[in-house]
Each structure stands twice: as C-alpha cells, then as structure tokens.
Scaffold this active site. Structure first.
Site, PDB file in Angstrom:
ATOM      1  N   HIS A 186       0.977  -1.132   0.073  1.00 19.15           N
ATOM      2  CA  HIS A 186      -0.024  -0.091   0.194  1.00 19.15           C
ATOM      3  C   HIS A 186       0.891   1.139   0.047  1.00 19.15           C
ATOM      4  CE1 HIS A 186      -4.001  -1.902   0.347  1.00 19.15           C
ATOM      5  NE2 HIS A 186      -3.914  -2.191   1.616  1.00 19.15           N
ATOM      6  N   ARG A 293      -9.243  -0.637 -15.927  1.00 19.09           N
ATOM      7  CA  ARG A 293      -9.532  -1.887 -15.131  1.00 19.09           C
ATOM      8  C   ARG A 293     -10.890  -1.504 -14.562  1.00 19.09           C
ATOM      9  NH1 ARG A 293      -4.181  -0.517 -13.557  1.00 19.09           N
ATOM     10  NH2 ARG A 293      -2.446  -2.293 -14.060  1.00 19.09           N
ATOM     11  N   ARG A 330     -11.197  -3.175 -20.103  1.00 16.94           N
ATOM     12  CA  ARG A 330     -11.232  -4.603 -20.232  1.00 16.94           C
ATOM     13  C   ARG A 330     -12.689  -4.839 -19.152  1.00 16.94           C
ATOM     14  NH1 ARG A 330      -6.412  -7.007 -16.406  1.00 16.94           N
ATOM     15  NH2 ARG A 330      -7.372  -5.650 -14.707  1.00 16.94           N
ATOM     16  N   GLU A 429      -3.338 -13.665 -22.136  1.00 20.69           N
ATOM     17  CA  GLU A 429      -2.551 -13.693 -21.030  1.00 20.69           C
ATOM     18  C   GLU A 429      -2.561 -15.104 -20.697  1.00 20.69           C
ATOM     19  OE1 GLU A 429      -4.809 -11.494 -17.921  1.00 20.69           O
ATOM     20  OE2 GLU A 429      -6.652 -11.669 -19.080  1.00 20.69           O
ATOM     21  N   ASN A 452       1.587  -9.828 -17.218  1.00 21.62           N
ATOM     22  CA  ASN A 452       1.948 -10.438 -15.416  1.00 21.62           C
ATOM     23  C   ASN A 452       1.217 -11.614 -15.412  1.00 21.62           C
ATOM     24  OD1 ASN A 452       2.485  -7.497 -15.357  1.00 21.62           O
ATOM     25  ND2 ASN A 452       0.780  -6.758 -14.021  1.00 21.62           N
ATOM     26  N   ASP A 453       0.093 -11.619 -16.109  1.00 20.05           N
ATOM     27  CA  ASP A 453      -0.544 -13.150 -15.942  1.00 20.05           C
ATOM     28  C   ASP A 453       0.231 -14.040 -16.825  1.00 20.05           C
ATOM     29  OD1 ASP A 453      -2.042 -13.080 -13.774  1.00 20.05           O
ATOM     30  OD2 ASP A 453      -4.007 -12.589 -14.741  1.00 20.05           O
ATOM     31  N   ARG A 463       3.154 -14.839  -8.985  1.00 17.82           N
ATOM     32  CA  ARG A 463       3.943 -13.553  -8.975  1.00 17.82           C
ATOM     33  C   ARG A 463       3.977 -12.923  -7.791  1.00 17.82           C
ATOM     34  NH1 ARG A 463       0.397  -9.096 -11.070  1.00 17.82           N
ATOM     35  NH2 ARG A 463      -1.528 -10.082 -11.606  1.00 17.82           N
ATOM     36  N   CYS A 500      -0.403  -4.397 -21.879  1.00 14.17           N
ATOM     37  CA  CYS A 500      -0.731  -3.476 -20.772  1.00 14.17           C
ATOM     38  C   CYS A 500      -0.298  -3.937 -19.429  1.00 14.17           C
ATOM     39  CB  CYS A 500      -2.125  -3.363 -20.675  1.00 14.17           C
ATOM     40  SG  CYS A 500      -3.202  -5.208 -20.687  1.00 14.17           S
TER      41      CYS A 500
END
Length: 568
Positions: A186, A293, A330, A429, A452-453, A463, A500
C-alpha cells in the site's frame, strides 16, 4: 549505506523523522464488564471518526482507488462481527476492553494471514491498522500526527500504514524509508501516486537511524546513506538536481510523437483504474488509455453490483475525458485475488486458475450483459475498444462477442445511439491463446498482451510468492517467443497488438518489444515520457535485429546482456 527496494523514484536529503508508534503493553485484567463495554464503544466511535478525518485529508491527493482503502477500514470499524466478538469476550470473561480487542484482532489477523489468497492476506494488514488505532483509543495512547510535521524530513519507519501515508504533506515530507514492504505494498503504491521518493524493505533502518540524523534517500538505486560525509551530500545534491532537470526535460516530449530514429511510430498509452486517472494520462502525454480496469467500479460498490447507469456514467466520463483518443476497456476481471464484499466465490484450490474474469461473465450473463449495455451506450462519446480478459479458447471469445452483438442490436432497436466503430478484442494472458493467436486474430479486432499473468502462467510461478519471485522473468526467451507469436498472428490478419502488463514500461523490455513489432505500449502514466524518450532514441531496424537474436538466447541473463550491449 543500507540497501532496500526503490519503490518510488527520486532523491531526497533531509533530517530523519523517526516514526515510532506507541508501544502497548496489554495484559488481561479483571474489570467491570459494563464499564469496559462502554469504554470500548466510545473508543470505537472515536476510531471511526479518526478514519473519516484521515480520509478527508487524503481526498484530492489520492485516486479513488487508493481512497477506497479507507472505505475498507471504515467497513471494518463498523463491522458488527468484529465489535460483537470483542463485546462478547468482555462480558463472558469480565476482562479489560484492550485485552479483548487484542485477542480478537490477533485471531482475525492469523486467520487472514494463513489463507492461501493474496487478497485476504492483504486484509490482515488492514485489520492490524484499524485495531491498533482502536487499542490506542481505548488506553488513551497518542498516535503520531504526521500532519504536524513543519520542517523538511525523510520519514523512517518499520512500515507505513495507508493512514500514515495519506497524512504525508509533500511540502515537508521529502521521502520515506521503511524496514519492511515491497513494490506492491500500500505504502509503495501511494508513494508513486503522491510522487514522493521511497525506499522499502530496507532492513536495519530502524535500528541504525536516530531522530534528527542527516539521511540521503536514493530511491533510484534503492539505497539509504546515514550521516553522509560533506562530499556525499554534495554528490547527491548534484544527482537530485540532475533527476529534477531530467523530469522537467521530459515534459517537452508531452506532445511529441513516439517515433523511432528511422521513422517508425508506436502508441504510448496509460493504464487507469478510475475516471480520475485520466488527468494523469493526459498530463504525461498519453496517446490513449490502453487498459481501463473496470473491476474497481465493482470493488468500490459496497452492497451490490453497480447499475447500468452508474457504469455508463463512469465509461462516458473516461471517453469524453480522453477527447477522441483510443480507450481500451477491460470487461469485468474479478476472481483470483480480487473479491467483492457482496458476491460469494466458490472455494477453490487454485482461484487464479479457476472461476474468474470471462469465465464468471459467461456463467453470469446477467452481470455481463449489464456491463456490455453500459459500454455500448457510452461508445458514442469517444473511441471505444472493448477487450475480454482471460480468454483461453476460441469458443469463449465467440460466446462473449455474441453477447456483445446481441446487446448492441437490442439497444439499436430501442432507439439508443450507438457507435459504428467499436473494436472488440481480447487479452492474451493465457499461453494457449498466444499459441493460437493466428486463429484468434481472424475474429478479434485487436490483442492486448497481459504479461503479468502470461509470465505467471507460463512459468507456473505465483508472482506474489517471494520464494519463486526469481521466475518472474519478462525477458525469458520463452516469454519473448509467446509475445512474438501473438504479434505475428495479429499482423498476419492486419490487426494491431498492445501490451498492458508491467513489461510494457520496463526499460530493458521496451527495446525488445519494439523490435518484435508491438504497436501499442500501455503503462503507468508516470512511465510514459521516460519510455517516449527511449523510443525516440532507438532505430526500429536495429531493434529488429537485436530482438531476433534475443529469441535465439537460452536464458534471461543472455537476453539482458544482449539488450544492455545494444543500448550502449
């Protein structure tokens, strides 16, 4: 010198403000339960008011996505389950309120930390933050007020809670260093949003730094220098000026084209989570939104799924705000580590591989149709591209596109204005989609690679797991081959390809991606101008030769050396 992780770039030189929270020595005592319940309830009311006040101070400084952290804290402070358990323990055991609060809190924290789910593990930190404030209010301990800082400092702490970070005043807080934390904590995310230099995971900082010490915070290299020599201060003052000058110099590229030295143009776009993030994309010269998102719309809604009209207003705001520039939205991507307070997901051994994203939407078409209607209605306000996440098979894409076409036809029959130029594409992905890209490209208008995925699934490595984080390798030749396969498959059918994931804004990956033929790079807004500067210094032809060599490498180390040598 202490080493850590550079979480938010920049350089700061200032005195140490050592943030030390009150130490609460809580022991069980026998008490009048009625009096303790009353004391607990008064502290709970104060805790709720404190969180409201912290949120009010943060408004205007943080995005809606980040402010939602305080809504979660308020929900927790208002949770009858939490207060009910504490009051029940006070009554049943005739014990003191602070002991009951600590016991119940520790039980909840242990429960969350033991869950095999990143979303719930993060909730443990929220429980700690809220219940620590509650315990302090019960015993009358004073929590440090960071808003009272009135001189230039670098904050040193074990960690910073969302409440702490929201109180930071950029005028006086030049940066912070924490003993714990990572780039996705955070505090790190908020530091980047506030553009405050930060080094996290700096072990030993609390033991070695004293209040008032002079400190150099190098949040470019991820290091901290305590009590530096005059020579070091002079050296880093020059580095700080150079960093500031480079940042200012990049601003001249805000309206420049992202074009290589040999005339090849690409598109640099921004990733956003809420309509408020549009401003950051435009201020940093973004040529579009490459990833909106939409799940944050759903996650910020407390009682039920957002209505069609609520979604329509959000999508309309983004499309209008971008002034005709491309906006890639998305569709709902929840599940895995993204949960909703009003929707129960099935218990699964591997939620990241389970009932999530397009799989949920094709099962709950009522939820999906509402979102599609809102998007289609908003399409007349800008240049809309819709993409479906987590597509594994052609059948899934066809089903999703058929639902889109049905809702579009219904709206037209209802007399609602609809754009004729909505592009419908998909995220790549899942490795299966990359391998079959040439077939998907016959039916999709575009691809956006979610690295990322894609990396996580290709390497079979979570990850978020520290133990296997070494396998998160964007430049692994196997990943590059999947990216190449996706781009070639799309280009063969005359379709464009974006990216992305984090890889798109990576300084070492961008030259390779340029050479592989990527059309659109979408990243956090703060990375756009730096990437544009790099693109404008490269030759597309030379990067093609380098990328071809990278595909023939056997490991990430060879690719990294190849890229670095090519950029010299």
């Amino acid at each position: 010198m202490l080493k850590g992780i550079a979480a938010s770039s920049g350089i700061a030189i200032a005195k140490v403000y050592k943030l030390q929270q009150p130490i609460l020595n809580i022991e069980k005592k026998e008490c009048d339960s009625a009096a303790e319940v009353a004391k607990f309830q008064a502290a709970l009311v104060k805790t709720q008011a404190d969180i409201e006040a912290v949120k009010a101070k943060a408004e205007g400084k943080l995005s809606e996505e980040e402010l939602a952290i305080f809504d979660a804290h308020l929900m927790m402070a208002n949770d009858p389950e939490l207060s009910g358990q504490i009051e029940e323990m006070i009554k049943n055991e005739s014990c003191n309120a602070e002991f009951a609060t600590e016991t119940v809190a520790n039980m909840m924290i242990s429960m969350f930390e033991s869950m095999d789910n990143d979303y719930f593990k993060e909730r443990a930190a929220d429980v700690k933050d809220v219940t620590f404030r509650l315990k302090c209010n019960i015993v009358g301990a004073v929590i440090p007020d960071l808003t009272a800082i009135n001189e230039e400092v670098v904050i040193v702490a074990e960690d910073l809670t969302p409440s702490d970070t929201a109180q930071l005043n950029k005028q006086y807080t030049l940066g912070f260093a924490t003993a714990t934390g990572g780039r996705t904590s955070h505090s790190a995310i908020m530091a980047r949003s506030l553009e405050i230099p930060a080094v996290v995971g700096c072990a030993g900082i609390m033991e070695q730094a004293d209040q008032g010490d002079l400190l150099i915070l190098d949040a470019v290299e991820g290091q901290v220098i305590l009590n530096p020599t005059p020579e070091q201060v002079k050296e880093y003052e020059a580095k700080a000026e150079a960093f500031k000058a480079e940042k200012e110099a990049l601003k001249v590229l805000k309206d420049a084209k992202s074009v290589t030295t040999d005339g090849h143009e690409v598109e640099l776009a921004g990733n956003i989570g809420t309509p408020k993030d549009v401003e950051g994309v435009l201020n940093n010269g973004g040529e579009g939104v490459g990833l909106y998102r939409t799940e944050f719309l759903y996650m910020d809604s407390e009682l039920d799924f957002p209505s069609e009209d609520e979604q329509f207003e959000a999508y309309k705001t983004v499309l209008e705000g971008m002034g005709g520039k491309k906006v890639v939205v998305r569709t709902l991507d929840i599940g895995g580590d993204k949960k909703l307070p009003y929707f129960t997901f099935p218990e699964e051994m591997n939620p990241f591989l389970g009932y999530r994203a397009i799989r949920l939407c094709l099962d709950r078409t009522d939820i999906f149709r509402t979102q599609l209607r809102a998007l289609i209605r908003a399409s007349v306000y800008g240049k809309l591209c819709i993409m479906f996440p987590m597509i594994a098979t052609l059948d899934e894409f066809r089903q999703a596109k058929a639902l889109f076409e049905e809702e579009k036809a219904k709206l037209i029959s209802e007399g609602v204005a609809v754009s004729d130029h909505i592009e419908v594409g998909m995220m790549v992905e899942i490795p299966a989609a990359a391998v079959l890209a040439d077939q998907f490209a016959k039916e999709a208008d575009f691809f956006s690679i979610g690295t990322n995925d894609l990396i996580q699934y290709s390497m079979a490595a979570d990850r978020m797991s520290e133990k296997v984080s070494y396998l998160y390798q964007p430049l692994n030749p196997s990943i590059l081959r999947l990216v190449k396969m996706t781009i070639d498959g799309a280009h063969k059918e005359g379709k464009w390809v974006g990216m992305c994931g984090e890889m798109a804004g990576d300084e070492l990956a961008a030259p390779v991606l340029l050479g592989l033929g990527l059309d659109e790079f979408s990243m956090s807004a703060s990375s756009i101008l730096r990437t544009r500067k790099m693109i404008r210094s490269l030759s597309k032809q030379e990067m093609e030769v380098m990328a071809e060599k990278a595909l023939q490498c056997s490991n990430i180390k060879e690719v990294t050396e190849l890229v670095k040598n090519s950029l010299k």
